[in-house]
Design an enzyme around this catalytic site. Sequence first.
Site, PDB file in Angstrom:
ATOM      1  N   ARG A   1       0.826  -1.212   0.000  1.00 20.55           N
ATOM      2  CA  ARG A   1       0.000   0.000   0.000  1.00 20.55           C
ATOM      3  C   ARG A   1       0.858   1.260   0.000  1.00 20.55           C
ATOM      4  O   ARG A   1       0.502   2.262  -0.608  1.00 20.55           O
ATOM      5  CB  ARG A   1      -0.966   0.031   1.189  1.00 20.55           C
ATOM      6  CG  ARG A   1      -2.078  -0.999   1.094  1.00 20.55           C
ATOM      7  CD  ARG A   1      -2.902  -0.831  -0.194  1.00 20.55           C
ATOM      8  NE  ARG A   1      -3.838  -1.903  -0.375  1.00 20.55           N
ATOM      9  CZ  ARG A   1      -3.630  -2.992  -1.135  1.00 20.55           C
ATOM     10  NH1 ARG A   1      -2.492  -3.162  -1.762  1.00 20.55           N
ATOM     11  NH2 ARG A   1      -4.563  -3.905  -1.270  1.00 20.55           N
TER      12      ARG A   1
ATOM     13  N   SER B   1      15.675  14.820   0.544  1.00 26.66           N
ATOM     14  CA  SER B   1      16.683  13.868   0.992  1.00 26.66           C
ATOM     15  C   SER B   1      16.044  12.710   1.745  1.00 26.66           C
ATOM     16  O   SER B   1      15.125  12.900   2.534  1.00 26.66           O
ATOM     17  CB  SER B   1      17.691  14.560   1.917  1.00 26.66           C
ATOM     18  OG  SER B   1      18.584  13.615   2.465  1.00 26.66           O
TER      19      SER B   1
ATOM     20  N   GLU C   1       1.983   1.521  -3.525  1.00 22.94           N
ATOM     21  CA  GLU C   1       0.836   1.957  -4.318  1.00 22.94           C
ATOM     22  C   GLU C   1       0.576   3.455  -4.132  1.00 22.94           C
ATOM     23  O   GLU C   1       0.360   4.185  -5.106  1.00 22.94           O
ATOM     24  CB  GLU C   1      -0.406   1.161  -3.903  1.00 22.94           C
ATOM     25  CG  GLU C   1      -1.657   1.518  -4.669  1.00 22.94           C
ATOM     26  CD  GLU C   1      -2.848   0.713  -4.201  1.00 22.94           C
ATOM     27  OE1 GLU C   1      -3.595   0.247  -5.074  1.00 22.94           O
ATOM     28  OE2 GLU C   1      -3.041   0.548  -2.973  1.00 22.94           O
TER      29      GLU C   1
END
Length: 149
Positions: free
Chosen positions: A91, A117, A94
């Site tokens: 997830r 960074s 995603e």
Amino acid sequence: MTPIMSKSEAADLVVSAKIRLGLSWQQIADVLDAPLVWATAALLGQHPMSDEQARKVCGLLELDETVAESLRLQPARGVDEELMSDPTIYRFVEAISVYGPALKELIHEEFGDGIMSAINFKVDIARRPDPDGDRVVVTFDGKFLDYRW
């Protein structure tokens, strides 16, 4: 001479000891005087620990010097394909796949040509109550690094 234990083997022993001793990640991080997410990632093999941190945590978790030695090693970071099958980790991937391009555009619009960074970086997790079900709040806090041409 004993061969060096892999970071994944050390992580398995850390997790087992944590469960056996009934400790939370927060309790361990508090003993280390380290941020929760950083300490957890380090104990799972993603960051090297100092000698003092490795000795302290191995004392707490009743683990031997071979584990401490592994915790001090530099990690080999990267994508572990096996982890990609975990629903929670997937997830996150995603979410970055969907929102990454928009976040990149917004960073460039706000800060200019550069990156956030992941080395000079903090990450935190929190729970936020919500009537529809509690929310997971993940905060990425990275220093902006401009490209210098």
